[in-house]
Write a protein that holds these residues in place. Structure first.
Motif, short mmCIF file in Angstrom:
data_model
loop_
_atom_site.label_atom_id
_atom_site.label_comp_id
_atom_site.label_asym_id
_atom_site.label_seq_id
_atom_site.Cartn_x
_atom_site.Cartn_y
_atom_site.Cartn_z
N ALA A 170 0.85 -1.19 0.00
CA ALA A 170 0.00 0.00 0.00
C ALA A 170 0.89 1.24 0.00
CB ALA A 170 -0.92 0.01 1.22
N ILE A 171 0.34 2.34 -0.54
CA ILE A 171 1.07 3.61 -0.60
C ILE A 171 0.34 4.65 0.22
CG2 ILE A 171 1.84 5.48 -2.13
CD1 ILE A 171 2.27 3.43 -4.31
N LYS A 172 1.08 5.35 1.06
CA LYS A 172 0.45 6.39 1.89
C LYS A 172 -0.02 7.54 1.01
CE LYS A 172 1.06 9.38 5.89
NZ LYS A 172 1.93 9.77 7.03
N ASP A 173 -1.30 7.89 1.17
CA ASP A 173 -1.95 8.97 0.41
C ASP A 173 -1.92 8.72 -1.10
OD1 ASP A 173 -2.61 10.38 2.73
OD2 ASP A 173 -0.69 11.44 2.75
N GLY A 174 -1.88 7.43 -1.48
CA GLY A 174 -1.94 7.09 -2.90
C GLY A 174 -3.36 7.19 -3.42
N LYS A 175 -3.50 7.16 -4.73
CA LYS A 175 -4.82 7.19 -5.35
C LYS A 175 -5.55 5.88 -5.06
CE LYS A 175 -3.48 10.29 -9.10
NZ LYS A 175 -3.33 10.44 -10.58
N SER A 176 -6.87 5.94 -5.05
CA SER A 176 -7.66 4.77 -4.67
C SER A 176 -7.77 3.74 -5.79
CB SER A 176 -9.07 5.19 -4.23
OG SER A 176 -9.72 5.89 -5.28
N ASP A 177 -7.40 4.12 -7.01
CA ASP A 177 -7.49 3.15 -8.12
C ASP A 177 -6.11 2.54 -8.37
OD1 ASP A 177 -6.22 5.35 -9.14
OD2 ASP A 177 -7.47 5.54 -10.93
N GLY A 178 -6.07 1.61 -9.32
CA GLY A 178 -4.79 1.02 -9.72
C GLY A 178 -4.36 -0.21 -8.95
N LEU A 179 -5.30 -0.84 -8.24
CA LEU A 179 -4.95 -2.05 -7.49
C LEU A 179 -4.67 -3.21 -8.46
CD1 LEU A 179 -4.74 -3.66 -4.82
CD2 LEU A 179 -7.21 -4.02 -4.97
N LYS A 180 -3.55 -3.91 -8.23
CA LYS A 180 -3.17 -5.04 -9.08
C LYS A 180 -3.12 -6.32 -8.26
CE LYS A 180 -0.26 -2.42 -12.32
NZ LYS A 180 1.12 -2.27 -12.86
N PHE A 181 -3.66 -7.40 -8.83
CA PHE A 181 -3.50 -8.73 -8.27
C PHE A 181 -2.39 -9.43 -9.06
CE2 PHE A 181 -7.43 -7.71 -6.28
CZ PHE A 181 -7.51 -8.51 -5.16
N LEU A 182 -1.31 -9.75 -8.39
CA LEU A 182 -0.14 -10.32 -9.04
C LEU A 182 -0.29 -11.83 -9.22
CD1 LEU A 182 2.61 -8.37 -7.07
CD2 LEU A 182 1.47 -7.72 -9.19
#
Length: 250
Positions: free
Chosen positions: A215-227
């Motif tokens: 997870a990224i602090k204060d990152g955008k809510s989209d762009g989640l990837k399942f590896l």
């Protein structure tokens, strides 16, 4: 490698892929595959001015593993004094005391001894199991504290993780898939945007038994990837080639 004192029932194991050694004890605690997979999941950082902290550090396996891929300073926080002492002696054994520091403290008090908003990476292998009245706990107090939320909860770790990270800093967690929704919700409630998820399966055709989350602090809510998933054992109960490479190197 420096010589260090070993206590009763302690041994020195080799982390072959990283050419490191770690002090362990079956009486107290030995790291398991989740620590190895968490460290492998962390992205390399080549800049020596970067800072990382490992929460729920145990006997220090994650910090040792990432020391070869993270060029900066690494802090470790572990509440159990016996494990913190084993961790410290492992650092001495590997000549890493100038770059890795162990804090034998309660991570809930982290902001009193670690600088807020200053870390680029936080890793955490927290206790997996909630402490409920009907919960069966390991009679070994060291293992009970490591596995059950007796001293610290998931939310405690996420709150501290977020507070320690810089904006844009990365959190890396390993946990159980059956708590994934709770983990994601808790992260988002504390300004951590999940970005990468990898499921770990014990064998082909079995349910996942571990999940890795970045997870990224204060990152955008989209762009989640399942590896792509990782399978740990073959049908012959041997490590798969992927796991062998992580443990023993190419």
């Amino acid at each position: 490698m420096e010589k260090v004192k070993l206590y009763e029932n302690e041994r020195v194991d080799s982390l072959l892929a990283e050419n490191l050694q770690i002090i362990q004890s079956a009486d107290v605690f030995s790291f398991s595959l989740d620590a190895v997979l968490l460290a492998d999941f962390v992205k390399s950082v080549s800049r020596p001015d970067r800072k990382a902290v490992d929460l729920c550090a145990g006997n220090g396996a994650v910090g040792l593993f990432i020391s070869k891929k993270f060029a900066g300073r690494i802090d470790q926080v572990e509440i159990q004094s016996r494990l913190a002492d084993m961790n410290q002696r492992s650092l001495e054994l590997n000549g890493l005391t100038d770059r890795i520091k162990v804090y034998n403290r309660d991570l809930k008090d982290a902001f009193s001894f670690l600088e807020k908003d200053s870390y680029d990476v936080v890793t955490c292998n927290p206790p997996y199991f909630k402490t409920l009245p009907q919960s069966k706990k390991n009679p070994n107090q060291y293992l009970a504290l490591a596995r059950h939320e007796i001293a610290v909860t998931l939310e405690d770790t996420v709150k501290v993780t977020s507070g320690l990270l810089k904006t844009g800093g990365k959190a890396y967690y390993v946990h159980r898939p059956d708590r994934l929704i709770e983990i994601l919700d808790t992260m988002q409630a504390h300004r951590l945007a999940p970005k990468r998820i990898k499921l770990i399966y014990p064998k082909q055709g079995r349910d996942a038994n571990m999940v890795l989350i970045e997870a990224i602090k204060d990152g955008k809510s989209d762009g989640l990837k399942f590896l792509p998933p990782v399978i740990t054992y073959t049908d012959q109960n041997e490590y798969t080639p992927t796991i062998k490479e992580i443990l023993y190197g190419k």
